[in-house]
Design a protein around this motif. Sequence first.
Motif, PDB file in Angstrom:
ATOM      1  N   GLN A  49      42.818  32.724  14.376  1.00  0.00           N
ATOM      2  CA  GLN A  49      41.810  32.660  15.444  1.00  0.00           C
ATOM      3  C   GLN A  49      41.360  31.208  15.587  1.00  0.00           C
ATOM      4  O   GLN A  49      40.451  30.758  14.892  1.00  0.00           O
ATOM      5  N   HIS A  50      42.004  30.462  16.479  1.00  0.00           N
ATOM      6  CA  HIS A  50      41.692  29.037  16.608  1.00  0.00           C
ATOM      7  C   HIS A  50      40.346  28.829  17.288  1.00  0.00           C
ATOM      8  O   HIS A  50      40.022  29.476  18.284  1.00  0.00           O
ATOM      9  N   VAL A  51      39.540  27.944  16.725  1.00  0.00           N
ATOM     10  CA  VAL A  51      38.244  27.571  17.292  1.00  0.00           C
ATOM     11  C   VAL A  51      38.310  26.092  17.667  1.00  0.00           C
ATOM     12  O   VAL A  51      38.636  25.252  16.825  1.00  0.00           O
ATOM     13  N   GLY A  52      38.017  25.769  18.903  1.00  0.00           N
ATOM     14  CA  GLY A  52      38.088  24.385  19.361  1.00  0.00           C
ATOM     15  C   GLY A  52      37.138  23.477  18.587  1.00  0.00           C
ATOM     16  O   GLY A  52      35.999  23.853  18.302  1.00  0.00           O
ATOM     17  N   LYS A  53      37.604  22.270  18.248  1.00  0.00           N
ATOM     18  CA  LYS A  53      36.785  21.320  17.499  1.00  0.00           C
ATOM     19  C   LYS A  53      35.543  20.908  18.297  1.00  0.00           C
ATOM     20  O   LYS A  53      34.532  20.529  17.724  1.00  0.00           O
ATOM     21  N   GLY A  54      35.619  20.993  19.624  1.00  0.00           N
ATOM     22  CA  GLY A  54      34.487  20.608  20.448  1.00  0.00           C
ATOM     23  C   GLY A  54      33.231  21.413  20.136  1.00  0.00           C
ATOM     24  O   GLY A  54      32.110  20.885  20.208  1.00  0.00           O
ATOM     25  N   TYR A  55      33.404  22.695  19.782  1.00  0.00           N
ATOM     26  CA  TYR A  55      32.251  23.516  19.428  1.00  0.00           C
ATOM     27  C   TYR A  55      31.558  22.970  18.180  1.00  0.00           C
ATOM     28  O   TYR A  55      30.326  22.978  18.075  1.00  0.00           O
ATOM     29  N   ILE A  56      32.356  22.519  17.215  1.00  0.00           N
ATOM     30  CA  ILE A  56      31.792  21.961  15.976  1.00  0.00           C
ATOM     31  C   ILE A  56      31.023  20.690  16.279  1.00  0.00           C
ATOM     32  O   ILE A  56      29.890  20.496  15.822  1.00  0.00           O
ATOM     33  N   TYR A  57      31.651  19.798  17.058  1.00  0.00           N
ATOM     34  CA  TYR A  57      31.008  18.523  17.358  1.00  0.00           C
ATOM     35  C   TYR A  57      29.701  18.725  18.129  1.00  0.00           C
ATOM     36  O   TYR A  57      28.711  18.033  17.876  1.00  0.00           O
TER      37      TYR A  57
END
Length: 249
Positions: A207-215
């Motif tokens: 289930q890939h989560v975009g790094k943009g959400y983390i940033y």
Amino acid sequence: MEFLTEPATWLSLITLTAMEIVLGIDNVIFISILVDKLPAGQQSKGRKLGLALALILRLALLFAITWVMGLTTPLFSILDKGFTGRDLILLGGGLFLIVKATREIHENLEVVHEAHKAPSGRAAFGIVLVQILALDIVFSLDSVITAVGMAQHISVMVVAMVVAVGVMLGFSGAIAAFVMRHPSMKMLALSFLLLIGVVLIADGMGQHVGKGYIYFAMAFSFGVELLNMRVRGKAAPVSLHNRFDREPG
């Protein structure tokens, strides 16, 4: 090299470098405690060599982990879900970060540590160096896994680690003092570790989560904390329970 023109690349570099610096404070403090055992003339050399060894170990571990993550052939399957070497690294790394962050938060807030006595004798340079090397191995693991969870390009991870160690070499005292004055920053960094750990586990399960959400989450939380610091002004902060506190000898 097209990724160098992407804003996300520079955002990940800045964010990861800041995380590496904050999370590396304990490493710097522990190294300082160990080099206190050396004669005064060798302490600066021991501190710099200790941080240099930490950087070498982190880079070696980083290349080893990224090589394993390149193994995309399924090793085994569970419930029709194939697991590759990359998946196992992500799952193991995510679990490690969650356990590490939870334990650190607990120890900083709930556990009262006995103060260490300042060293009374002098130690041989080689012995202290071996102790620093063993310590660096322990502290390098969460640093590397954090890098893998936050950046997509290994060059970004390498640059962030080099810059972070360089900053710690030059400003370790000032950074440690800032974190001590604002313990909420350390708690925020540990909370980010929990977030990164969850994202790594999700990625390991497909289930890939975009790094943009983390940033975005990190930037928003950091901005809110800066506002809180401004509102609090010079009010005395909460004192964390530091496992590296020392008694005067």
